[in-house]
Design an enzyme around this catalytic site. Structure first.
Site, PDB file in Angstrom:
ATOM      1  N   GLU A 194     -86.698  13.346  75.688  1.00  0.00           N
ATOM      2  CA  GLU A 194     -87.595  12.924  74.605  1.00  0.00           C
ATOM      3  C   GLU A 194     -86.875  12.781  73.275  1.00  0.00           C
ATOM      4  O   GLU A 194     -87.137  13.522  72.328  1.00  0.00           O
ATOM      5  CB  GLU A 194     -88.697  13.969  74.423  1.00  0.00           C
ATOM      6  N   CYS A 198     -93.244  17.231  40.816  1.00  0.00           N
ATOM      7  CA  CYS A 198     -93.213  18.219  39.737  1.00  0.00           C
ATOM      8  C   CYS A 198     -92.942  19.619  40.223  1.00  0.00           C
ATOM      9  O   CYS A 198     -93.807  20.495  40.147  1.00  0.00           O
ATOM     10  CB  CYS A 198     -94.538  18.168  38.996  1.00  0.00           C
ATOM     11  N   TYR A 258     -85.449  21.937  54.297  1.00  0.00           N
ATOM     12  CA  TYR A 258     -84.351  22.437  55.146  1.00  0.00           C
ATOM     13  C   TYR A 258     -82.976  22.375  54.475  1.00  0.00           C
ATOM     14  O   TYR A 258     -81.971  22.606  55.142  1.00  0.00           O
ATOM     15  CB  TYR A 258     -84.219  21.604  56.436  1.00  0.00           C
TER      16      TYR A 258
END
Ligand code: LLP
Length: 431
Positions: free
Chosen positions: A290, A361, A334
């Protein structure tokens, strides 16, 4: 340059898939996502051909829709002989709207609702990848009430740690997906499935993580899954017909990332699995993989326009652009690395180290740090490479910034496959 989709033309502009990115920015505005159809299809063919050669013609790659889910993707995937995984009613709806063959769809997810289960069963999708004993009962009961028997795979966690970053590491024992092999629960899960009248158990699924550069964690996961298949066969006589090893091959975001040789990795994996099946007297199952990231990531590129340069004395140089974590949250989430180039001054010396800051912001809303660019000024164009995966699909309307359009670059003519989100789109759900 990071890869062969990129170049510099006589005007000193960055090219992507042979096209002038500065010209595209002028025509379509920024922020802008570009997607190369040629690269996309090339990546699909790497998987399709390698899997057919290694695992045989009844194997099939499935595209992980979560990495880039847009209607226009699905006809391309269908033409390339792919199936697809979907993880929500929304992804399922998208694939079905595109006319994707329902029998090539695999419905994943650990939190499927009754409504989603009914939708999937009713649409005649190929397989549910059942994530828990509760879902198993629900799929069986709902399918039965609809007069159907639903084909299923069971999602198991093989307990492999592929050493990837924690947020996308999903094959470990202690996680919210699937049922663990090590504890014996997987065996009980399979026996329960064999007893459920509304489902037909066909095989098993696992997914060990993402951005994995070696084939050996897949080998180790396959070994555990095959051992389980052997034990299950010995105990119940059940013969597994489909083994789905999930996604996860890594891509080169920067020149420091290694390159995965996908054909060689799949060939090695296939050889290993065939040998194990022989050794353990198992019929070779039909293999599924996948891939998401490795299909779309390097087919994508994002363009931004610099709005300001903030040179903080004793601090950093911030190149503030017209996009940000709303169109690419991966650095904020990340600290994901990217390669960044100037798009309109690609030949100029990259003599300033900058932080590319988004417009949202909050101080963590950066796109990338430590990037070398020709001293950016308002109006300059910046390209972030390898942004085809988990950008558009993770984009939001934070700060009511509209999502950028997606332009499919194609030899047959460029085509917008997602419109720019305009102000009226932003209020359309408001009551
Ligand atoms: N199959 C399953 C069951 C998955 O959970 C995933 C990804 C894939 C396939 C596709 O993996 P890929 O080939 O794309 O590595 N948002 C994160 C990535 C999360 C991946 C989660 N599962 C990111 O931006 O890096």
């Amino acid at each position: 340059m990071l890869n062969d989709t990129l170049g510099i033309n006589a005007a000193g502009h960055l090219t992507f898939d042979g096209q002038d990115t500065a010209e595209l920015a002028k025509e379509y505005g920024t922020p802008l996502y570009l997607m190369s159809e040629d690269r996309l299809r090339y990546n699909c063919r790497l998987y399709r051909q390698s899997m057919t050669e290694g695992f045989g013609p009844d194997s099939m790659p499935l595209f992980a829709g979560k990495s880039f889910c847009l209607t226009a993707m699905y006809p391309i995937l269908a033409e390339e002989g792919f199936g697809a995984d979907v993880v929500s009613g929304g992804e399922l709806y998208t694939a079905l709207c595109a006319g994707f063959p329902a029998d090539r769809l695999y419905f994943h997810g650990n939190g499927k609702t009754d409504r989603e289960i009914r939708f999937g069963v009713g649409a005649g999708i190929g397989y549910f990848v059942v994530d828990s004993p509760e879902e198993l009962e629900a799929v069986s009961d709902l399918a039965r009430s609809m007069g159907k028997k639903q084909k299923i795979l069971l999602r198991l966690t093989p307990g492999i740690d592929p050493h990837t970053f924690a947020q996308v590491n999903t094959g470990r024992l202690d996680c919210q997906f699937g049922v663990p092999l090590e504890t014996g629960e997987a065996m009980a899960f399979a026996e329960q499935a064999l007893r459920c009248p509304g489902v037909e158990l066909v095989g098993f699924h696992c997914h060990i993580g993402s951005q994995i550069f070696s084939w050996t964690p897949f080998r180790d996961a396959a070994d555990r899954m095959l051992r389980f298949m052997r034990d299950l066969k010995a105990k119940t006589g059940f013969v597994t017909r489909i083994l789905n090893l999930g996604g996860g091959f890594g891509v080169r975001y920067t020149e420091y990332d290694p390159e995965v040789d996908i054909p060689a990795s799949i060939a090695a994996l296939a050889e290993h699995i065939k040998a194990r099946c022989g050794e353990w007297d198992l019929a070779m199952p039909q293999l599924r993989m996948e891939p998401g990231r490795s299909i779309v990531a390097d087919a994508g590129l994002s363009l931004y326009t610099v709005q300001a340069l903030k040179r903080i004395e004793g601090g950093k140089n911030y190149a503030v652009v017209d996009g940000g974590m709303s169109d690419n949250p991966r650095y904020a989430l990340y600290q994901a690395s990217y390669t960044v180039y100037s798009a309109n001054r690609a030949n100029d010396p990259a003599d300033m180290v900058c932080t590319v800051a988004g417009r949202c912001c909050e101080s963590g809303a950066l796109l990338q740090e430590g990037v070398s660019l020709p001293a950016p000024k308002r109006g300059d164009l910046i390209a972030m490479c390898c942004t085809g995966a988990y950008q558009y699909s993770m984009a939001s309307n934070y700060n009511r910034v509209g999502r950028p359009p997606v332009l499919l670059l194609s030899g047959a003519g460029n085509r917008l496959i997602a419109k720019r989100e305009e102000y009226p789109d932003l209020v359309k759900l408001d009551l």
